[in-house]
Design a protein around this motif. Structure first.
Motif, PDB file in Angstrom:
ATOM      1  N   GLY A 187      15.094  12.238   7.603  1.00  0.00           N
ATOM      2  CA  GLY A 187      15.426  12.480   9.003  1.00  0.00           C
ATOM      3  C   GLY A 187      16.917  12.479   9.231  1.00  0.00           C
ATOM      4  O   GLY A 187      17.713  12.754   8.331  1.00  0.00           O
ATOM      5  N   GLN A 188      17.314  12.149  10.451  1.00  0.00           N
ATOM      6  CA  GLN A 188      18.723  12.068  10.820  1.00  0.00           C
ATOM      7  C   GLN A 188      19.169  10.625  10.600  1.00  0.00           C
ATOM      8  O   GLN A 188      18.576   9.695  11.158  1.00  0.00           O
ATOM      9  CB  GLN A 188      18.893  12.470  12.282  1.00  0.00           C
ATOM     10  CG  GLN A 188      20.338  12.563  12.697  1.00  0.00           C
ATOM     11  CD  GLN A 188      20.460  13.024  14.133  1.00  0.00           C
ATOM     12  OE1 GLN A 188      20.123  12.280  15.039  1.00  0.00           O
ATOM     13  NE2 GLN A 188      20.904  14.245  14.320  1.00  0.00           N
ATOM     14  N   LEU A 189      20.204  10.443   9.778  1.00  0.00           N
ATOM     15  CA  LEU A 189      20.620   9.105   9.373  1.00  0.00           C
ATOM     16  C   LEU A 189      21.864   8.617  10.107  1.00  0.00           C
ATOM     17  O   LEU A 189      22.800   9.387  10.334  1.00  0.00           O
ATOM     18  CB  LEU A 189      20.906   9.072   7.874  1.00  0.00           C
ATOM     19  CG  LEU A 189      19.735   9.377   6.940  1.00  0.00           C
ATOM     20  CD1 LEU A 189      20.207   9.344   5.488  1.00  0.00           C
ATOM     21  CD2 LEU A 189      18.596   8.398   7.152  1.00  0.00           C
ATOM     22  N   TYR A 190      21.855   7.320  10.424  1.00  0.00           N
ATOM     23  CA  TYR A 190      23.009   6.621  10.992  1.00  0.00           C
ATOM     24  C   TYR A 190      23.250   5.379  10.147  1.00  0.00           C
ATOM     25  O   TYR A 190      22.308   4.756   9.653  1.00  0.00           O
ATOM     26  CB  TYR A 190      22.733   6.184  12.428  1.00  0.00           C
ATOM     27  CG  TYR A 190      22.737   7.312  13.431  1.00  0.00           C
ATOM     28  CD1 TYR A 190      23.842   7.551  14.233  1.00  0.00           C
ATOM     29  CD2 TYR A 190      21.631   8.141  13.574  1.00  0.00           C
ATOM     30  CE1 TYR A 190      23.857   8.578  15.164  1.00  0.00           C
ATOM     31  CE2 TYR A 190      21.635   9.181  14.499  1.00  0.00           C
ATOM     32  CZ  TYR A 190      22.750   9.387  15.290  1.00  0.00           C
ATOM     33  OH  TYR A 190      22.756  10.412  16.199  1.00  0.00           O
ATOM     34  N   VAL A 191      24.536   4.997   9.982  1.00  0.00           N
ATOM     35  CA  VAL A 191      24.887   3.809   9.206  1.00  0.00           C
ATOM     36  C   VAL A 191      26.154   3.192   9.782  1.00  0.00           C
ATOM     37  O   VAL A 191      27.005   3.905  10.325  1.00  0.00           O
ATOM     38  CB  VAL A 191      25.068   4.157   7.705  1.00  0.00           C
ATOM     39  CG1 VAL A 191      26.312   5.002   7.463  1.00  0.00           C
ATOM     40  CG2 VAL A 191      25.082   2.908   6.841  1.00  0.00           C
ATOM     41  N   ASP A 192      26.272   1.890   9.648  1.00  0.00           N
ATOM     42  CA  ASP A 192      27.530   1.211   9.935  1.00  0.00           C
ATOM     43  C   ASP A 192      28.361   1.383   8.663  1.00  0.00           C
ATOM     44  O   ASP A 192      27.974   0.872   7.602  1.00  0.00           O
ATOM     45  CB  ASP A 192      27.276  -0.261  10.235  1.00  0.00           C
ATOM     46  CG  ASP A 192      28.555  -1.071  10.417  1.00  0.00           C
ATOM     47  OD1 ASP A 192      29.668  -0.572  10.122  1.00  0.00           O
ATOM     48  OD2 ASP A 192      28.438  -2.225  10.852  1.00  0.00           O
TER      49      ASP A 192
END
Length: 139
Positions: free
Chosen positions: A50-55
């Motif tokens: 999917g669409q990934l987000y990360v710190d």
């Protein structure tokens, strides 16, 4: 007075996990999370994840938050370098599931990609049922 204070303290403590899940349930997540495709050369949507987000401060391991095309959280992904997994002195303790309840877990090898170039294991903590994994299927 002590009982009231203790009750209030417990109520506040138990509300934090729910609050944290609410802050990541829809994309974009709150806090220091950044869209992975703005940090490295990867597409906005990765079939199967999917669409990934990360710190960015948590790289390379993550957690990465994965969303479907409608911006709904489907999984939390850790990308643990194989060299770290084979190091008897390296530990990954208390891996969080920011999205809350985990329905099931997948673990598989990845040879490397932009952002996590070294061979690593994907640990996918699915927050949706096996049937709902199709929300991040390829297209």
């Amino acid at each position: 007075m002590r009982t009231a204070f203790a009750t209030l303290a417990l109520a506040v403590a138990f509300s934090f996990p729910a609050l944290a899940a609410d802050q990541v349930e829809k994309a974009p997540p709150a806090g220091a999370y950044k869209k992975v495709s703005t940090l490295v050369k990867l597409p906005d949507f990765l079939p199967g994840l999917g669409q990934l987000y990360v710190d960015p401060a948590t790289l390379p391991a993550g957690p990465f938050l994965a969303y479907d095309r409608d911006g709904r959280l489907v999984s939390t992904v850790y990308m643990l370098p194989i060299e770290d997994l084979s190091d008897k002195d390296k530990r990954f303790d208390d891996l969080a599931a920011p999205g809350g309840k985990v329905d099931h877990v997948d673990v598989y090898f990845n040879a490397g990609h932009p952002g996590v170039e070294k061979p690593h294991a994907h640990i996918v903590l699915w927050h949706v049922s096996k049937a709902d994994e199709t929300r991040v299927a390829g297209k």
